[in-house]
Enzyme design. Structure first.
Site, PDB file in Angstrom:
ATOM      1  N   SER B 163       0.959  -1.336  -0.046  1.00 47.04           N
ATOM      2  CA  SER B 163      -0.113  -0.148  -0.015  1.00 47.04           C
ATOM      3  C   SER B 163       0.795   1.249   0.103  1.00 47.04           C
ATOM      4  O   SER B 163       1.694   1.324  -0.873  1.00 47.04           O
ATOM      5  CB  SER B 163      -0.797  -0.031   1.342  1.00 47.04           C
ATOM      6  OG  SER B 163      -2.015   1.070   0.984  1.00 47.04           O
ATOM      7  N   ARG B 233     -11.897   6.602   9.638  1.00 48.08           N
ATOM      8  CA  ARG B 233     -11.414   5.172   9.660  1.00 48.08           C
ATOM      9  C   ARG B 233     -12.357   3.998   9.545  1.00 48.08           C
ATOM     10  O   ARG B 233     -12.046   3.404   8.444  1.00 48.08           O
ATOM     11  CB  ARG B 233     -10.835   4.858  11.247  1.00 48.08           C
ATOM     12  CG  ARG B 233     -10.432   3.525  11.543  1.00 48.08           C
ATOM     13  CD  ARG B 233      -9.325   3.121  10.415  1.00 48.08           C
ATOM     14  NE  ARG B 233      -8.721   2.014  10.752  1.00 48.08           N
ATOM     15  CZ  ARG B 233      -7.374   1.532  10.227  1.00 48.08           C
ATOM     16  NH1 ARG B 233      -7.094   2.236   9.572  1.00 48.08           N
ATOM     17  NH2 ARG B 233      -7.082   0.140  10.864  1.00 48.08           N
ATOM     18  N   ASP B 329      -8.690  -6.689  -4.609  1.00 47.30           N
ATOM     19  CA  ASP B 329      -8.313  -5.458  -4.089  1.00 47.30           C
ATOM     20  C   ASP B 329      -8.676  -4.330  -5.005  1.00 47.30           C
ATOM     21  O   ASP B 329      -8.340  -4.329  -6.167  1.00 47.30           O
ATOM     22  CB  ASP B 329      -6.904  -5.320  -4.009  1.00 47.30           C
ATOM     23  CG  ASP B 329      -6.368  -4.184  -3.181  1.00 47.30           C
ATOM     24  OD1 ASP B 329      -7.122  -3.155  -3.251  1.00 47.30           O
ATOM     25  OD2 ASP B 329      -5.164  -4.230  -3.086  1.00 47.30           O
ATOM     26  N   HIS B 362      -7.962  -5.166  -0.303  1.00 47.37           N
ATOM     27  CA  HIS B 362      -6.611  -4.726   0.174  1.00 47.37           C
ATOM     28  C   HIS B 362      -5.903  -5.116   1.263  1.00 47.37           C
ATOM     29  O   HIS B 362      -4.761  -5.094   1.199  1.00 47.37           O
ATOM     30  CB  HIS B 362      -6.982  -3.291   0.153  1.00 47.37           C
ATOM     31  CG  HIS B 362      -5.687  -2.571   0.093  1.00 47.37           C
ATOM     32  ND1 HIS B 362      -4.581  -2.381  -0.633  1.00 47.37           N
ATOM     33  CD2 HIS B 362      -5.042  -1.343   1.018  1.00 47.37           C
ATOM     34  CE1 HIS B 362      -3.678  -1.590  -0.560  1.00 47.37           C
ATOM     35  NE2 HIS B 362      -3.912  -1.267   0.815  1.00 47.37           N
ATOM     36  N   ASP B 363      -6.764  -5.211   2.414  1.00 43.98           N
ATOM     37  CA  ASP B 363      -6.166  -5.871   3.713  1.00 43.98           C
ATOM     38  C   ASP B 363      -5.336  -7.186   3.348  1.00 43.98           C
ATOM     39  O   ASP B 363      -4.728  -7.574   4.356  1.00 43.98           O
ATOM     40  CB  ASP B 363      -7.219  -5.979   4.453  1.00 43.98           C
ATOM     41  CG  ASP B 363      -7.230  -5.088   5.680  1.00 43.98           C
ATOM     42  OD1 ASP B 363      -6.507  -4.195   5.788  1.00 43.98           O
ATOM     43  OD2 ASP B 363      -8.107  -5.269   6.580  1.00 43.98           O
TER      44      ASP B 363
END
EC number: 2.3.1.31
Lengths: 216, 389
Positions: B163, B233, B329, B362-363
């Site tokens: 990232s 967040r 992602d 993405h994680d």
């Protein structure tokens, strides 16, 4: 989708013949050259080229497993689809672009070959010859698409969607304006068919063929 | 939801005097920023793992992501949780702390010990707040280079990160090609997309809309914009997952109840989960840092520094690259990695690329993904052989 066309190299001929095919390809490459192997599988040829010829090698491979094996060998290989991704390579980026036992799995073999001749100063193509007498015999006598020990796929699940004969490939080379610098056929024992014999003999007795081409 | 009350202004202890080694650069060693500002004095906090060999050739820099920090493979001093990349970094792991000297530093603009907006502005004696100069990915990398100079490390065996960490990897390879033997940019891009800038802007506006933000001077007011930062967040967290992952983890299941309450309570598990993520985040992260670091990502466009041609950023590079992306992602999609790979190819760079099958979004780069581990291990082992390590 074809997943691992390179597995055909094993499927189409004895391991010894495959070995000779790869060794012959390796011998066509000048030492220290920049090489792109299209459909490089697990990287066996690229590694052979690095060890024997000291080439600066790159690869494209469709299967994620193949790419992982190549990366673990220390090879530089990109997961991608040659039918799409070759268009992104700049002109004259390589001394040789190799398509080993893979052209029959391409969706657009002609476009792929044109890109190879654009990206590389030379192109090397090896492929199974669908004009081999045993395949002709299968089709002629049984009236079915050949499914043999060496050609294990049924027509409906084969990754090989564009089989050709040696004569067909020569016609394609003429069509895209490629000059044949060398051409060799190997019989089912992995022995080269003598160069002096006429084309129809090659086309009948060659189980695989290797062509070294350059742009005209 | 956390209240805006002056609960521990948490990171403050970590901001100036972190639970990490710190290198302090004086007035004579400013960090010259892309904005033209000169940051001095300034400090950088970092963690190291393993031992630097006699030839100083086994150093491996890990770059952290937006809300990460230097605690890559040790228990976090604030949260008490394991290091954020212990799936890949540790003894016997692909980034093996028994073979390599692994360094990870907090980014400039961060809040875990490297100078950032929560640090004290030496000219005023008050926290910088939004008087802190804007920083870029290149500024982060410049700061890391000064740290390495200080540590006496000339060349890195490898730079790795996902990232925003991957952006730093690419910047390293572009800015200091002769100092980087191998580079592993994961789930990243050479340019931050319009969609990603848009998400960041929503997050920043959430922070700034919180009355407790106080125009960025909340530290002096003894409060923090906890609600705004939590909302930022929560929104961002959705972008780190995928529709499939959310469905698999939560579906439409209810939270500790048998029927909807006909209220705005967190009826659904997914709501409860996001609220928890928001609350937990504000305990460890400074709101202004969030503004600065997201901004740094927005400004990232590596090609722009090289005449608009990304390949020129890597022209003549001898660094070997291993690029990886994940199928699900959508924040840094495979197409971003492919553009990068095309540019590296056009530059004649040695590059491998793998797209990893995963529904975790993405994680995935932070999670236990066996194919990622195997790929990184294979690449690193082969690179180490080539490097004679």
């Amino acid at each position: 989708m074809p997943t691992d066309p390179r597995s055909l190299a094993g499927a189409l001929s004895s391991p010894a013949a495959t070995r000779i095919d790869l060794l012959f390809v390796a011998d066509l490459v000048e030492p220290g050259a920049r090489v792109l192997d299209v459909g490089c599988g697990d990287g066996a040829l690229l590694q052979l080229l690095a060890e024997r010829r000291g080439v600066d090698g790159r690869g494209i491979e469709l299967s994620r497993e193949g790419v992982s094996q190549c990366v673990a060998r220390g090879l530089s290989v990109i997961q991608g689809d040659a039918d799409i991704d070759l268009a992104d390579y700049p002109d004259d980026a390589f001394d040789y672009v190799i398509l080993s036992q893979t052209i029959q799995a391409m969706r657009r073999p002609r476009v792929v070959l044109e890109h190879m001749l654009r990206i590389g100063r030379r192109a090397i193509v090896s492929f199974p010859n669908f004009g081999h007498w045993r395949i002709r015999l299968e089709l002629a006598l049984k009236g079915r698409m050949p499914v043999t020990e060496n050609l294990p796929y049924s027509w409906y699940d084969t990754p090989n969607i564009h089989f050709c004969t040696i004569r067909d490939f020569v016609a394609l080379c003429d069509g895209v304006g490629a000059r044949m610098e060398r051409a060799v056929a190997f019989d089912s024992g992995g022995q080269p068919v003598r160069v002096s014999v006429p084309w129809w003999v090659w086309n009948l007795f060659g189980e695989q063929a290797v062509f070294l081409l350059r742009r005209n | 939801m956390p209240t805006g009350a002056a609960t521990a202004i948490v990171p403050s202890s970590q901001v100036d005097d972190p639970a990490s080694p710190v290198v302090r650069f004086g007035w004579d060693r400013p960090l010259v920023l892309d904005s033209g500002a000169r940051l001095a004095p300034w400090q950088i906090a970092y963690q190291t793992y393993g031992t630097l060999n006699a030839a100083r050739s086994n150093a491996l820099l890990v770059c952290h992501a937006l809300t990460g920090d230097q605690h890559v493979a040790n228990t976090h001093p604030v949260t008490g949780k394991p290091g954020w990349w212990e799936t890949l970094v540790g003894p016997g792991k692909p980034l093996d702390t028994e073979r390599f000297f692994i360094i990870c530093s907090n980014v400039v603009g961060g809040c875990l010990g490297t100078t950032g907006p929560a640090s004290v502005n030496p000219q005023t004696g008050r926290p910088w707040g939004i008087d802190f100069p804007l920083v870029t990915i290149r500024d982060m990398v410049r700061a890391q280079a000064m740290l390495l100079d200080h540590l006496g490390i000339d060349t890195l065996f490898c730079v790795a990160g996902g990232s925003m960490g991957g952006m730093q990897v690419l910047q390293w390879a572009a800015s200091y090609p002769e100092r980087v033997f191998a580079a592993v940019p994961i789930a990243t891009a050479a340019i931050h997309s319009a969609q990603n800038i848009a998400f960041h802007e929503v997050g920043r506006q959430a922070v700034m809309a919180d009355p407790d933000w106080h125009g960025g001077r909340y530290l002096e007011a003894g409060v923090k914009p906890a609600k705004g930062l939590a909302v930022a967040r929560m929104g961002a967290h959705i972008t780190y997952l995928s529709e499939a992952a959310l469905h698999r983890k939560f579906g439409r299941r209810l939270q500790d109840r048998d029927a909807p309450t006909f209220s705005f309570d967190a009826d659904f598990q997914v709501e409860s989960y996001l609220r928890y993520q928001g609350e937990a985040f504000v305990e460890r992260f400074d709101a202004n840092s969030y503004l600065y670091v997201t901004r740094a990502m927005d400004y990232f466009d590596l090609a722009a520094d090289y005449g608009g041609v990304l390949a020129n950023a890597f022209r003549g590079t001898r660094t070997r690259f291993c690029v990886a992306s994940f199928t699900s992602d959508w924040l840094f999609p495979t197409s971003d990695s492919r553009s990068l790979v095309h540019a590296l190819n056009a530059a004649g760079a040695s590059v491998s690329f793998v797209e990893i099958e995963s529904d975790k979004g993405h994680d995935a780069f932070l999670l236990d993904e066996p194919v990622l581990s195997a790929t990184v291990r294979g690449f690193i082992d082969a690179a180490a052989r080539a490097r004679g390590l």
